[in-house]
Design a protein around this motif. Structure first.
Motif, PDB file in Angstrom:
ATOM      1  N   THR A 101       0.741  -1.319  -0.028  1.00 57.03           N
ATOM      2  CA  THR A 101      -0.138  -0.108  -0.069  1.00 57.03           C
ATOM      3  C   THR A 101       0.779   1.285   0.066  1.00 57.03           C
ATOM      4  O   THR A 101       0.359   2.319   0.137  1.00 57.03           O
ATOM      5  N   PRO A 160      -4.003  -8.458   1.282  1.00 59.69           N
ATOM      6  CA  PRO A 160      -5.393  -8.145   1.562  1.00 59.69           C
ATOM      7  C   PRO A 160      -5.942  -7.588   2.902  1.00 59.69           C
ATOM      8  O   PRO A 160      -6.550  -6.689   2.754  1.00 59.69           O
ATOM      9  N   LEU A 161      -4.995  -8.170   3.855  1.00 58.88           N
ATOM     10  CA  LEU A 161      -5.167  -7.332   5.149  1.00 58.88           C
ATOM     11  C   LEU A 161      -4.845  -5.710   5.367  1.00 58.88           C
ATOM     12  O   LEU A 161      -5.457  -5.095   5.738  1.00 58.88           O
ATOM     13  N   ALA A 210      -7.432  -4.002   3.275  1.00 56.10           N
ATOM     14  CA  ALA A 210      -8.465  -4.088   4.012  1.00 56.10           C
ATOM     15  C   ALA A 210      -8.350  -2.992   5.379  1.00 56.10           C
ATOM     16  O   ALA A 210      -9.287  -1.860   5.490  1.00 56.10           O
ATOM     17  N   LEU A 211      -7.178  -2.967   6.035  1.00 54.77           N
ATOM     18  CA  LEU A 211      -7.148  -2.051   7.132  1.00 54.77           C
ATOM     19  C   LEU A 211      -7.067  -0.542   6.594  1.00 54.77           C
ATOM     20  O   LEU A 211      -7.478   0.355   7.186  1.00 54.77           O
ATOM     21  N   GLY A 238     -10.556   0.566   5.110  1.00 60.41           N
ATOM     22  CA  GLY A 238     -11.541   0.541   6.264  1.00 60.41           C
ATOM     23  C   GLY A 238     -11.139   1.245   7.559  1.00 60.41           C
ATOM     24  O   GLY A 238     -12.242   1.939   8.057  1.00 60.41           O
ATOM     25  N   LYS A 250      -9.534  -3.235  -4.298  1.00 60.10           N
ATOM     26  CA  LYS A 250      -8.856  -4.507  -3.399  1.00 60.10           C
ATOM     27  C   LYS A 250      -8.583  -5.505  -4.445  1.00 60.10           C
ATOM     28  O   LYS A 250      -8.139  -6.467  -3.989  1.00 60.10           O
TER      29      LYS A 250
END
Length: 431
Positions: free
Chosen positions: A51, A175-176, A179-180, A183, A266
């Motif tokens: 990211t 993916p985590l 997501a973090l 989100g 995503k």
């Protein structure tokens, strides 16, 4: 994607409850500790890297060229840190303590990224701290190799199993991370990475063995590089070009999917996780067959897979096709990450830390080139333009690999053949 070692005994001993088995529980726990720490160090990296370009372009508001420059600066600082620590770790001191200190500094770096949004503060101080954190991984693999050699066990398969733990972390991590970040924000994501470093450091302190250096080991190191200097240089060049391609892909791929193809955010995490998941069997299979077919042949297979992968990225834009291409990406990076490190160690016997760090620095040099090229190409052309450049670089890597002599046979391993717990036969895992 980014995207090692050996030690103990047969898996059936682990589940036995005889006094003999219980008496040998400590070595089993040491091997398990190496695998768990490799996984956690992989998670810490996989939470940050996927990211980073999105973080810099959105939260820090950096232009594409500045994003690329950040990667280049990170790589330069990372090389300086790792080279300093590599020479020191091979000659004196306790590698276990060095890994612990690197984990602590890595956690501090993640905290800085969580709360600071100044580009130059992050580039200078944040990158310096996280560079120490990332150096914990190659030092962990070097300690695992030394532990395997000291205990007289097969190191290749254990290295492969360790590297598979890093790949497993990259199945979960990207993916985590997305997501973090999407989100809960980047602050939550970086604090999660910091907590992972803290847990990792605690396990290093409690469970890893202490192996101090001797003068004899240091003297033996001096002769090793002269044996295969030409082939080591060719291997360094080939791995650098291959990592440069992968780094440009990691930098531009999330932005390419979102801005040029219009795919969901995503999707980048799913693609990275898919490739990492496929890397695990690739690494294990490569480690298992490395003694039959040799490291040179496997590295040539990796080059061929890379050529097909980047050609596919140029030709296909459908989400399903891009996911299917991750199989080629997994073969490309799985062999490079697993066998590449072992190849360096075999070319530089007696220098586990220097060889492992030299391999790691092929990736860092790759980041230097990738950061400059990816940022520049994105600024003056389009995001997918990096795939054309990557195709040319993979061809260059293939030329280097085809010039390396067959040195698999003359270089004896300082190990014996004994399977690892829960792993098939002999092998190796790699970072």
């Amino acid at each position: 994607m980014m995207p090692a070692s050996s030690s103990v005994f047969d898996s059936d001993l682990i589940i036995m409850h005889t006094p003999i088995a219980l008496s040998r529980r400590l070595p089993d726990m040491t091997a398990s500790a190496f695998l768990v720490i490799a996984f956690l160090s992989g998670i810490a990296g996989a939470l940050q890297l996927p990211t980073l370009s999105l973080f810099l372009s959105t939260d820090v508001q950096a232009r594409p060229f500045m994003v690329g420059l950040f990667y280049t600066g990170s790589a330069v600082i990372g090389i300086a840190v790792s080279q300093f620590l590599a020479g020191r770790s091979d000659k004196k001191g306790d590698r276990k303590m060095l890994i612990f200190q690197c984990c602590a500094l890595g956690a501090a770096g993640c905290v800085l990224f969580a709360f600071n949004r100044n580009y130059f503060v992050l580039l200078i101080f944040g990158v310096l701290l996280t560079s120490f954190g990332s150096t914990a991984n190659p030092q962990l693999f070097a300690l695992a190799r030394e532990h395997a050699d000291h205990s007289g066990r097969e190191s290749v398969m254990f290295s492969s199993v360790m590297r598979a733990q890093v790949s497993l972390a990259w199945v979960i991590g990207p993916p985590l991370a997305f997501a973090l970040a999407l989100g809960f924000g980047f602050k939550a994501m970086y604090m999660m990475a910091a907590a992972t470093f803290v847990v990792c450091g605690g396990l290093v302190w409690m469970l890893l063995p202490t192996m101090r250096k001797s003068l004899l080991t240091t003297e033996a190191v001096m002769e090793a590089p002269r044996r295969n200097r030409r082939d080591t240089l060719l291997l360094f060049s080939a791995c650098t070009l291959m990592w440069t391609c992968n780094c440009m892909y990691l930098i531009n791929m999330p932005l390419y999917l979102i801005h040029e193809l219009g795919l969901p955010e995503k999707m980048a995490g799913i693609m990275m996780g898919t490739a990492a998941g496929l890397e695990i069997p690739t690494m294990l299979i490569a480690g298992y067959i490395s003694k039959q077919y040799g490291n040179r042949l496997l590295m040539r297979i990796a080059v061929a897979a890379g050529l097909l992968f980047y050609l596919g990225l140029i030709l296909f834009t459908d989400a399903t096709a891009l996911l299917l291409l991750q199989l080629l990406n997994a073969v490309f990076i799985g062999i490079l990450a697993g066998i590449g490190m072992i190849y360096f160690q075999d070319l530089m016997p007696g220098q586990a830390g220097a060889a492992t760090t030299l391999f790691t620095n092929t990736g860092r040099v790759g980041w230097i080139f990738a950061g400059s090229l990816a940022g520049l190409i994105s600024e003056i052309w389009q995001l997918h333009g990096v795939f054309y450049v990557a195709l040319l670089m993979i061809a260059g890597a293939g030329y280097c690999m085809w010039r390396i002599r067959d040195v698999d046979s003359p270089l004896p391993r300082d190990t014996h053949t004994s399977p690892l717990p829960g792993t098939p036969g002999n092998g190796n895992v790699s970072p």
